[in-house]
Design a protein around this motif. Sequence first.
Motif, PDB file in Angstrom:
ATOM      1  N   LEU A   1       0.830  -1.212   0.000  1.00  0.00           N
ATOM      2  CA  LEU A   1       0.000   0.000   0.000  1.00  0.00           C
ATOM      3  C   LEU A   1       0.862   1.259   0.000  1.00  0.00           C
ATOM      4  N   TYR A   2       1.911   1.263   0.805  1.00  0.00           N
ATOM      5  CA  TYR A   2       2.790   2.427   0.864  1.00  0.00           C
ATOM      6  C   TYR A   2       3.453   2.684  -0.490  1.00  0.00           C
ATOM      7  N   VAL A   3       3.951   1.639  -1.122  1.00  0.00           N
ATOM      8  CA  VAL A   3       4.586   1.782  -2.431  1.00  0.00           C
ATOM      9  C   VAL A   3       3.573   2.284  -3.453  1.00  0.00           C
ATOM     10  N   ALA A   4       2.367   1.719  -3.433  1.00  0.00           N
ATOM     11  CA  ALA A   4       1.330   2.146  -4.380  1.00  0.00           C
ATOM     12  C   ALA A   4       0.964   3.614  -4.167  1.00  0.00           C
ATOM     13  N   LEU A   5       0.836   4.032  -2.906  1.00  0.00           N
ATOM     14  CA  LEU A   5       0.475   5.419  -2.615  1.00  0.00           C
ATOM     15  C   LEU A   5       1.614   6.394  -2.902  1.00  0.00           C
ATOM     16  N   SER A   6       2.807   5.895  -3.100  1.00  0.00           N
ATOM     17  CA  SER A   6       3.962   6.738  -3.421  1.00  0.00           C
ATOM     18  C   SER A   6       4.124   6.968  -4.918  1.00  0.00           C
ATOM     19  N   LEU A   7       3.404   6.240  -5.738  1.00  0.00           N
ATOM     20  CA  LEU A   7       3.522   6.380  -7.191  1.00  0.00           C
ATOM     21  C   LEU A   7       2.909   7.702  -7.650  1.00  0.00           C
ATOM     22  N   PRO A   8       3.603   8.449  -8.508  1.00  0.00           N
ATOM     23  CA  PRO A   8       3.069   9.733  -8.986  1.00  0.00           C
ATOM     24  C   PRO A   8       1.689   9.612  -9.643  1.00  0.00           C
ATOM     25  N   SER A   9       1.449   8.547 -10.384  1.00  0.00           N
ATOM     26  CA  SER A   9       0.145   8.400 -11.039  1.00  0.00           C
ATOM     27  C   SER A   9      -0.969   8.202 -10.013  1.00  0.00           C
ATOM     28  N   VAL A  10      -0.686   7.465  -8.953  1.00  0.00           N
ATOM     29  CA  VAL A  10      -1.679   7.248  -7.897  1.00  0.00           C
ATOM     30  C   VAL A  10      -1.913   8.554  -7.135  1.00  0.00           C
ATOM     31  N   GLN A  11      -0.846   9.268  -6.811  1.00  0.00           N
ATOM     32  CA  GLN A  11      -0.992  10.538  -6.107  1.00  0.00           C
ATOM     33  C   GLN A  11      -1.741  11.562  -6.964  1.00  0.00           C
ATOM     34  N   GLY A  12      -1.484  11.572  -8.274  1.00  0.00           N
ATOM     35  CA  GLY A  12      -2.218  12.462  -9.175  1.00  0.00           C
ATOM     36  C   GLY A  12      -3.698  12.133  -9.201  1.00  0.00           C
ATOM     37  N   SER A  13      -4.014  10.847  -9.208  1.00  0.00           N
ATOM     38  CA  SER A  13      -5.409  10.418  -9.180  1.00  0.00           C
ATOM     39  C   SER A  13      -6.080  10.824  -7.869  1.00  0.00           C
ATOM     40  N   ILE A  14      -5.349  10.694  -6.769  1.00  0.00           N
ATOM     41  CA  ILE A  14      -5.885  11.109  -5.468  1.00  0.00           C
ATOM     42  C   ILE A  14      -6.104  12.624  -5.446  1.00  0.00           C
ATOM     43  N   ALA A  15      -5.194  13.391  -6.037  1.00  0.00           N
ATOM     44  CA  ALA A  15      -5.351  14.852  -6.094  1.00  0.00           C
ATOM     45  C   ALA A  15      -6.597  15.230  -6.880  1.00  0.00           C
ATOM     46  N   ARG A  16      -6.829  14.585  -8.016  1.00  0.00           N
ATOM     47  CA  ARG A  16      -8.024  14.888  -8.816  1.00  0.00           C
ATOM     48  C   ARG A  16      -9.302  14.495  -8.062  1.00  0.00           C
ATOM     49  N   THR A  17      -9.249  13.371  -7.355  1.00  0.00           N
ATOM     50  CA  THR A  17     -10.407  12.956  -6.552  1.00  0.00           C
ATOM     51  C   THR A  17     -10.648  13.954  -5.420  1.00  0.00           C
ATOM     52  N   ALA A  18      -9.573  14.419  -4.776  1.00  0.00           N
ATOM     53  CA  ALA A  18      -9.705  15.422  -3.716  1.00  0.00           C
ATOM     54  C   ALA A  18     -10.326  16.704  -4.260  1.00  0.00           C
ATOM     55  N   GLU A  19      -9.885  17.139  -5.439  1.00  0.00           N
ATOM     56  CA  GLU A  19     -10.479  18.330  -6.064  1.00  0.00           C
ATOM     57  C   GLU A  19     -11.978  18.143  -6.271  1.00  0.00           C
ATOM     58  N   LYS A  20     -12.357  17.017  -6.803  1.00  0.00           N
ATOM     59  CA  LYS A  20     -13.769  16.743  -7.091  1.00  0.00           C
ATOM     60  C   LYS A  20     -14.596  16.720  -5.805  1.00  0.00           C
ATOM     61  N   GLU A  21     -14.103  16.022  -4.789  1.00  0.00           N
ATOM     62  CA  GLU A  21     -14.846  15.912  -3.532  1.00  0.00           C
ATOM     63  C   GLU A  21     -14.922  17.251  -2.804  1.00  0.00           C
ATOM     64  N   LEU A  22     -13.814  17.992  -2.758  1.00  0.00           N
ATOM     65  CA  LEU A  22     -13.817  19.291  -2.086  1.00  0.00           C
ATOM     66  C   LEU A  22     -14.671  20.309  -2.838  1.00  0.00           C
ATOM     67  N   THR A  23     -14.668  20.254  -4.169  1.00  0.00           N
ATOM     68  CA  THR A  23     -15.525  21.135  -4.963  1.00  0.00           C
ATOM     69  C   THR A  23     -16.989  20.853  -4.647  1.00  0.00           C
ATOM     70  N   GLY A  24     -17.349  19.580  -4.540  1.00  0.00           N
ATOM     71  CA  GLY A  24     -18.716  19.221  -4.180  1.00  0.00           C
ATOM     72  C   GLY A  24     -19.069  19.643  -2.770  1.00  0.00           C
ATOM     73  N   LEU A  25     -18.150  19.462  -1.837  1.00  0.00           N
ATOM     74  CA  LEU A  25     -18.391  19.817  -0.443  1.00  0.00           C
ATOM     75  C   LEU A  25     -18.564  21.319  -0.270  1.00  0.00           C
ATOM     76  N   LEU A  26     -17.683  22.109  -0.899  1.00  0.00           N
ATOM     77  CA  LEU A  26     -17.700  23.559  -0.719  1.00  0.00           C
ATOM     78  C   LEU A  26     -18.633  24.281  -1.695  1.00  0.00           C
ATOM     79  N   GLY A  27     -19.034  23.618  -2.762  1.00  0.00           N
ATOM     80  CA  GLY A  27     -19.929  24.242  -3.723  1.00  0.00           C
ATOM     81  C   GLY A  27     -19.253  25.279  -4.592  1.00  0.00           C
ATOM     82  N   THR A  28     -17.945  25.215  -4.717  1.00  0.00           N
ATOM     83  CA  THR A  28     -17.186  26.145  -5.541  1.00  0.00           C
ATOM     84  C   THR A  28     -15.909  25.447  -6.004  1.00  0.00           C
ATOM     85  N   GLU A  29     -15.248  26.019  -6.989  1.00  0.00           N
ATOM     86  CA  GLU A  29     -14.072  25.374  -7.576  1.00  0.00           C
ATOM     87  C   GLU A  29     -12.908  25.278  -6.589  1.00  0.00           C
TER      88      GLU A  29
END
Length: 161
Positions: free
Chosen positions: A14-42
């Motif tokens: 799990l640690y190795v997988a979470l350290s991969l740039p592609s996985v971290q990029g995917s997590i960043a995009r998911t965080a953007e989507k979830e936070l945008t939905g939570l806050l109601g703004t970009e």
Amino acid sequence: MIILVLPVAVPLILYVALSLPSVQGSIARTAEKELTGLLGTEVSVGSVSIAPFNRVVLSDVGVKDPRGETALQIGHLGAGIKLFEGLWNRRIVITYVEIIDLDLNLYRQSRQTPLNIQPIIDRFKKDEDNGPSKFDLAVNLLVIRRSGLTYDVRDAAPADS
């Protein structure tokens, strides 16, 4: 033998997988989507870094107000999380939050209008008829460093310096 290796192998994988740039990029995009939905703004997130199972760092976080202007910019947003508490008790416990290089831009169009971030604040108000929350949230420590705040009433004359 497998029972002895499994408790070490699974966290390591799990640690190795979470350290991969592609996985971290995917997590960043998911965080953007979830936070945008939570806050109601970009919301934008530049990058995400996850340390073994209890620390998350978001870098270059931006939040727009409903007019599309930058209301909040954070260079470094770190949090310590009690992961197992959340999994078993459905309670999010954040041991600390560290905010570095915060730039908060608050304004009103006039003295009678609400703050630019009022719609975001309103999203955190609990409706009495919704029943119990899915999660409880507890923050034990908040550290803010190298930060600035601006406040403006846009239709007011500039103050004398």
